[in-house]
Design a protein around this motif. Structure first.
Motif, PDB file in Angstrom:
ATOM      1  N   VAL A   7     -28.846 -13.739  51.296  1.00 27.89           N
ATOM      2  CA  VAL A   7     -28.324 -12.615  50.528  1.00 27.89           C
ATOM      3  C   VAL A   7     -29.415 -11.554  50.497  1.00 27.89           C
ATOM      4  N   LEU A   8     -29.112 -10.386  51.029  1.00 26.54           N
ATOM      5  CA  LEU A   8     -30.115  -9.322  51.073  1.00 26.54           C
ATOM      6  C   LEU A   8     -30.454  -8.846  49.666  1.00 26.54           C
ATOM      7  N   ARG A   9     -31.694  -8.527  49.479  1.00 21.97           N
ATOM      8  CA  ARG A   9     -32.165  -8.049  48.172  1.00 21.97           C
ATOM      9  C   ARG A   9     -31.575  -6.686  47.858  1.00 21.97           C
ATOM     10  N   GLY A  15     -38.446   2.906  50.303  1.00 20.55           N
ATOM     11  CA  GLY A  15     -39.053   2.014  51.284  1.00 20.55           C
ATOM     12  C   GLY A  15     -38.208   0.762  51.496  1.00 20.55           C
ATOM     13  N   ASP A  16     -37.721   0.186  50.402  1.00 21.66           N
ATOM     14  CA  ASP A  16     -36.843  -0.984  50.492  1.00 21.66           C
ATOM     15  C   ASP A  16     -35.538  -0.628  51.198  1.00 21.66           C
ATOM     16  N   ILE A  20     -34.180  -2.396  54.737  1.00 20.93           N
ATOM     17  CA  ILE A  20     -32.865  -3.051  54.831  1.00 20.93           C
ATOM     18  C   ILE A  20     -31.966  -2.320  55.825  1.00 20.93           C
ATOM     19  N   ALA A  21     -31.999  -0.993  55.819  1.00 24.11           N
ATOM     20  CA  ALA A  21     -31.182  -0.221  56.771  1.00 24.11           C
ATOM     21  C   ALA A  21     -31.623  -0.488  58.210  1.00 24.11           C
ATOM     22  N   ASP A  22     -32.933  -0.538  58.454  1.00 25.34           N
ATOM     23  CA  ASP A  22     -33.439  -0.829  59.802  1.00 25.34           C
ATOM     24  C   ASP A  22     -32.980  -2.205  60.265  1.00 25.34           C
ATOM     25  N   VAL A 119     -42.214 -11.520  52.898  1.00 20.90           N
ATOM     26  CA  VAL A 119     -42.035 -12.486  51.811  1.00 20.90           C
ATOM     27  C   VAL A 119     -41.008 -11.944  50.820  1.00 20.90           C
ATOM     28  N   TRP A 120     -41.105 -10.657  50.500  1.00 21.05           N
ATOM     29  CA  TRP A 120     -40.123 -10.021  49.605  1.00 21.05           C
ATOM     30  C   TRP A 120     -38.712 -10.143  50.199  1.00 21.05           C
ATOM     31  N   PHE A 121     -38.561  -9.831  51.462  1.00 23.34           N
ATOM     32  CA  PHE A 121     -37.255  -9.832  52.124  1.00 23.34           C
ATOM     33  C   PHE A 121     -36.634 -11.226  52.137  1.00 23.34           C
TER      34      PHE A 121
END
Length: 162
Positions: A7-9, A15-16, A20-22, A119-121
């Motif tokens: 599940v995407l954050r 920046g986030d 996610i878009a990239d 790690v965040w992703f």
């Protein structure tokens, strides 16, 4: 369609949103970290999304200028998007002009310090996502662990496999 179930954050800032878009648009994002000469840290760049999109290890390149690191990660990402799979510890001379590269697994103890955005992703994964360091040779094909390697090559490549 993603290769792994994640599940995407929810993005907190621009920046986030870009990361996610990239990943959704092309399959990966590249994060570049500038050198910190005072701390003795070379520049490095790493991918975020290769594992999510293609179920292949993320990549990190240490010591090259950020533009070269980004180009190398993009070349390798595009090859993986087309179905090429890389093998650890197998030198390749077709990815970086004038040098060979070799892939080594990044030790999990380096993830938080060097791969923070990844790690965040991947925070929902029950285990550590795989990541390989793209180690590059000197002009004679020698890698940082070789005794006769160009000292400048050894000096700028922090080894993340140990």
């Amino acid at each position: 369609m993603p290769a792994i179930d994640l599940v995407l954050r929810t993005p907190d800032d621009d920046g986030d949103r870009k990361l996610i878009a990239d990943v959704q648009r092309c399959g990966w994002h590249i994060t570049g970290i500038t050198a910190d000469p005072a701390a003795g840290l070379p520049p490095y760049a790493f991918s975020v999304g290769l594992y999510y999109t293609f179920e292949v290890p993320e990549l990190v390149v240490v010591g090259l200028p950020l533009s070269e690191s980004g180009t190398l990660i993009n070349v390798m990402g595009a090859k993986q998007q087309s179905g090429t799979r890389f093998i650890c510890e197998t030198p390749r001379a077709d990815l970086l002009a004038g040098r060979s590269v070799l892939l080594r697994p990044v030790a999990p103890r380096h993830y938080r310090e060097h791969l923070g955005y990844a790690v965040w992703f991947y925070r929902d994964l029950p285990r550590v996502f795989p990541c390989w360091q793209v180690v590059w040779s000197d002009a004679h094909g020698r890698f940082p662990w070789h005794d006769d390697v160009d000292p400048a090559v050894r000096a700028v490549q922090t080894r993340l496999d140990q």
